[in-house]
Enzyme design. Structure first.
Site, PDB file in Angstrom:
ATOM      1  N   GLY A  54       0.818  -1.216   0.000  1.00  0.00           N
ATOM      2  CA  GLY A  54       0.000   0.000   0.000  1.00  0.00           C
ATOM      3  C   GLY A  54       0.843   1.253   0.000  1.00  0.00           C
ATOM      4  O   GLY A  54       1.849   1.352  -0.716  1.00  0.00           O
ATOM      5  N   SER A  62       5.166  -5.884  -1.761  1.00  0.00           N
ATOM      6  CA  SER A  62       5.414  -4.459  -1.854  1.00  0.00           C
ATOM      7  C   SER A  62       5.858  -3.888  -0.508  1.00  0.00           C
ATOM      8  O   SER A  62       6.832  -4.351   0.090  1.00  0.00           O
ATOM      9  CB  SER A  62       4.142  -3.776  -2.372  1.00  0.00           C
ATOM     10  OG  SER A  62       4.374  -2.447  -2.716  1.00  0.00           O
ATOM     11  N   MET A  63       5.141  -2.896   0.030  1.00  0.00           N
ATOM     12  CA  MET A  63       5.543  -2.280   1.297  1.00  0.00           C
ATOM     13  C   MET A  63       5.449  -3.260   2.457  1.00  0.00           C
ATOM     14  O   MET A  63       6.180  -3.125   3.447  1.00  0.00           O
ATOM     15  CB  MET A  63       4.655  -1.061   1.572  1.00  0.00           C
ATOM     16  CG  MET A  63       5.266  -0.086   2.567  1.00  0.00           C
ATOM     17  SD  MET A  63       6.822   0.579   1.939  1.00  0.00           S
ATOM     18  CE  MET A  63       7.614   1.100   3.448  1.00  0.00           C
ATOM     19  N   HIS A  93       9.103  -4.914  -5.283  1.00  0.00           N
ATOM     20  CA  HIS A  93       9.166  -4.143  -6.524  1.00  0.00           C
ATOM     21  C   HIS A  93       9.437  -2.683  -6.168  1.00  0.00           C
ATOM     22  O   HIS A  93       9.446  -2.296  -4.998  1.00  0.00           O
ATOM     23  CB  HIS A  93       7.894  -4.292  -7.369  1.00  0.00           C
ATOM     24  CG  HIS A  93       6.649  -3.762  -6.737  1.00  0.00           C
ATOM     25  ND1 HIS A  93       5.396  -3.895  -7.289  1.00  0.00           N
ATOM     26  CD2 HIS A  93       6.438  -3.069  -5.575  1.00  0.00           C
ATOM     27  CE1 HIS A  93       4.495  -3.332  -6.520  1.00  0.00           C
ATOM     28  NE2 HIS A  93       5.099  -2.812  -5.479  1.00  0.00           N
ATOM     29  N   ASP A 119       7.805  -6.756 -10.645  1.00  0.00           N
ATOM     30  CA  ASP A 119       7.291  -7.577  -9.551  1.00  0.00           C
ATOM     31  C   ASP A 119       8.142  -8.838  -9.435  1.00  0.00           C
ATOM     32  O   ASP A 119       8.266  -9.607 -10.392  1.00  0.00           O
ATOM     33  CB  ASP A 119       5.836  -7.965  -9.804  1.00  0.00           C
ATOM     34  CG  ASP A 119       4.896  -6.771  -9.691  1.00  0.00           C
ATOM     35  OD1 ASP A 119       5.377  -5.678  -9.327  1.00  0.00           O
ATOM     36  OD2 ASP A 119       3.692  -6.945  -9.954  1.00  0.00           O
TER      37      ASP A 119
END
Length: 264
Positions: A136, A165-166, A190, A239
């Site tokens: 997010g 991700s985060m 990523h 990714d």
């Protein structure tokens, strides 16, 4: 500035004094049945009170729990009787935190508040953070990351599904040697994504900020994993999904949990 996917949630509320009074009486009756351990079988479609609210019965006459956060009985020390609290608040008391949604300002502020409270309560005990999140907001995630580094309590991170991700950044931010994952969990890294509109000068400023944040993230990933800056630039370009064992080899986690747990 976001990376990851967007999730949503909705909640429904009842209204009306008469309905509230009836529900209250039904809830008291339900608590009595739960306390005595007696079973309840109802007609199809009958509205039955549960600790979480009023539910309808299914075709077999079995009470169906309403959709929502599960609740458990908990008695505050010194209190005469137990009260129903949602499962996550109950686990907070055991120093267990769940990150199970998109990372945004709201969930970040909530988790930061819990971290600070648990730190003030006893900074000698570890805090367990279970992660199953698509990622997010980078800014919200960095706020959580800085708080994790700020407090003295050890943060043990556990990937129980997806840390993308985060969320993968927060997974790797746990205490070295105590970053864990379940065998079938996945991790994805990523580069940050963002967008801007407006005047050309404003877009240029925003682009510079995204590049600065990307550089900072890569530097922090390098400290967490031991990978070189150049390798991370290449690996974060698209990714990059990893299994639990690949994440361990990469340096994002330290161990894969196998077998039965011996403690909460």
């Amino acid at each position: 500035m976001h990376c990851g996917f967007v999730c949503g949630a909705a909640a429904a509320r009842g209204s009306g004094h008469a309905r509230a009074s009836a529900t209250s009486c039904a809830m008291q009756s339900a608590r009595a049945r739960f306390a005595s351990g007696s079973a309840h079988r109802a007609f199809v479609g009958e509205r039955v009170a549960t600790p979480q609210g009023v539910a309808r019965t299914g075709a077999a006459g079995i009470v169906m729990m309403p959709i929502g956060v599960p609740k458990v009985a908990y008695r505050v020390p010194g209190s005469a009787q137990a009260e129903w609290v949602d499962i996550y608040n109950r686990l907070y008391r055991e120093r267990i935190i769940f990150l199970g949604q998109e990372i945004d300002d709201e969930i970040a502020n909530q988790i930061i508040a819990v971290l600070l409270y648990l730190e003030s309560e006893d900074n000698s005990k570890p805090i367990y953070m279970y992660i199953n999140s698509p990622g997010g907001s980078v800014i919200a995630g960095l706020a959580m990351y800085d708080t994790m580094r700020h407090i003295q309590s050890e943060i043990i991170t556990i990937n129980v599904g997806l840390a993308a991700s985060m969320a993968s950044f927060l997974l790797g931010a746990g205490e070295k040697g105590k970053r864990l994952a379940l065998p079938h969990s996945r991790t994805m890294i990523h580069q940050p994504m963002g967008g801007a509109q407006g005047q050309a000068s404003d877009i240029k400023v925003e682009a510079q900020q995204i590049l600065r944040i990307k550089k900072n993230l890569i530097n922090e990933y390098s400290k967490m994993t031991g990978q070189t800056y150049e390798k991370l630039v290449k690996d974060l370009d698209r990714d990059n999904f990893m299994s639990a064992y690949e994440a361990k080899d990469y340096g994002l986690i330290d161990n894969v949990i196998e077998g039965k747990s011996t403690a909460m």
